[in-house]
Scaffold this motif. Sequence first.
Motif, PDB file in Angstrom:
ATOM      1  N   ALA A  92       2.305  -2.043   0.242  1.00  0.00           N
ATOM      2  CA  ALA A  92       1.260  -2.307   1.238  1.00  0.00           C
ATOM      3  C   ALA A  92      -0.026  -1.559   0.915  1.00  0.00           C
ATOM      4  O   ALA A  92      -1.117  -2.131   0.892  1.00  0.00           O
ATOM      5  CB  ALA A  92       1.763  -1.921   2.629  1.00  0.00           C
ATOM      6  N   GLU A  93       0.103  -0.237   0.650  1.00  0.00           N
ATOM      7  CA  GLU A  93      -1.079   0.557   0.361  1.00  0.00           C
ATOM      8  C   GLU A  93      -1.725   0.146  -0.971  1.00  0.00           C
ATOM      9  O   GLU A  93      -2.945   0.010  -1.072  1.00  0.00           O
ATOM     10  CB  GLU A  93      -0.728   2.051   0.305  1.00  0.00           C
ATOM     11  N   ALA A  94      -0.897  -0.065  -1.997  1.00  0.00           N
ATOM     12  CA  ALA A  94      -1.427  -0.461  -3.305  1.00  0.00           C
ATOM     13  C   ALA A  94      -2.121  -1.816  -3.215  1.00  0.00           C
ATOM     14  O   ALA A  94      -3.188  -2.023  -3.800  1.00  0.00           O
ATOM     15  CB  ALA A  94      -0.302  -0.513  -4.335  1.00  0.00           C
ATOM     16  N   GLY A  95      -1.521  -2.746  -2.480  1.00  0.00           N
ATOM     17  CA  GLY A  95      -2.127  -4.065  -2.310  1.00  0.00           C
ATOM     18  C   GLY A  95      -3.465  -3.990  -1.598  1.00  0.00           C
ATOM     19  O   GLY A  95      -4.421  -4.685  -1.966  1.00  0.00           O
ATOM     20  N   LEU A  96      -3.556  -3.120  -0.600  1.00  0.00           N
ATOM     21  CA  LEU A  96      -4.801  -2.971   0.145  1.00  0.00           C
ATOM     22  C   LEU A  96      -5.902  -2.421  -0.749  1.00  0.00           C
ATOM     23  O   LEU A  96      -7.045  -2.907  -0.742  1.00  0.00           O
ATOM     24  CB  LEU A  96      -4.583  -2.042   1.337  1.00  0.00           C
ATOM     25  N   ILE A  97      -5.573  -1.405  -1.558  1.00  0.00           N
ATOM     26  CA  ILE A  97      -6.573  -0.812  -2.452  1.00  0.00           C
ATOM     27  C   ILE A  97      -7.021  -1.830  -3.499  1.00  0.00           C
ATOM     28  O   ILE A  97      -8.213  -1.984  -3.770  1.00  0.00           O
ATOM     29  CB  ILE A  97      -6.002   0.444  -3.126  1.00  0.00           C
ATOM     30  N   ALA A  98      -6.070  -2.547  -4.096  1.00  0.00           N
ATOM     31  CA  ALA A  98      -6.418  -3.553  -5.104  1.00  0.00           C
ATOM     32  C   ALA A  98      -7.287  -4.649  -4.500  1.00  0.00           C
ATOM     33  O   ALA A  98      -8.140  -5.217  -5.185  1.00  0.00           O
ATOM     34  CB  ALA A  98      -5.149  -4.156  -5.712  1.00  0.00           C
TER      35      ALA A  98
END
Length: 286
Positions: A92-98
């Motif tokens: 979730a966090e990685a997807g948001l940053i990307a």
Amino acid sequence: MSKRTYTSIGFIAVLLWALLALFTVGSSPVPPIQLNAMTFAVGGLIGVVWLLATGSVGQLRSVPFHVYAIGTVGLAGYHFLYFSALRMAPAAEAGLIAYLWPLLIVLFSGMLPGEKLRPMHILGAIMGFAGAATIIASGATSFDSAALPGYGLAFIAGLFWSGYSVISRSFGKIPTASVVVFCLATSILSVPLHLLLEQTVWPADTITWASIALLGIGPVGIAFFVWDVGVKKGDIQLLGVASYAAPVLSTAVLILAGIAAPSWTLLVAAILITSGAALAARASAT
């Protein structure tokens, strides 16, 4: 065709990317980099068929080598960094940053010749990011400092895709046929990375094979060709803001497929993204 028509063609990519999560779920348990190699091979082969059918193969000779290099690095680099980020940090966090890339496209495009970045473009992009955040961060866990390398890779992934998209705009005279080479080269480069980092897992049933084929045809195939048309000849700032529709549409598709449950989060995200896109469209029209 008008600039609005080219922008609409580019938005087809966003609609196709909305199917990415559904088909990716269906492609399990094939590991991500192997999936990258397989799907880009399908997308590249579709492009080869299109080139042969339209007699456009000769266009490839006019494309400078550095364009092929930049396009391949953009596609292969983004996906390798994105998949690596998901391995090293919560999805979730990685997807948001990307998914900062649409906002970065809007901001970077202001540096292009003939483009003007207006306040409503920026406001619309921020609203779109807020909408995407409500979808992606709804499944987020607590912050983990051990995941910082993954977060860093996710941010670099966003830089890669936004950079690729904006640079593509400056290659406006380069034929979209060049994307065929980008896809095939990305598939070829993914093979040694897969053999080095993953264990090969072949699809075990029809659903998995079909999901991989549909990924290659749509979200990892046709999408890159229409996106190339859109960012080169359409309204790149409006496309950047409109790209935030992808996570909302993706979640809606998962709900319709019975994989995810409906929620107020989706409604709030849809309102934010629609409002942001409307602001960007108004700014582009003035």
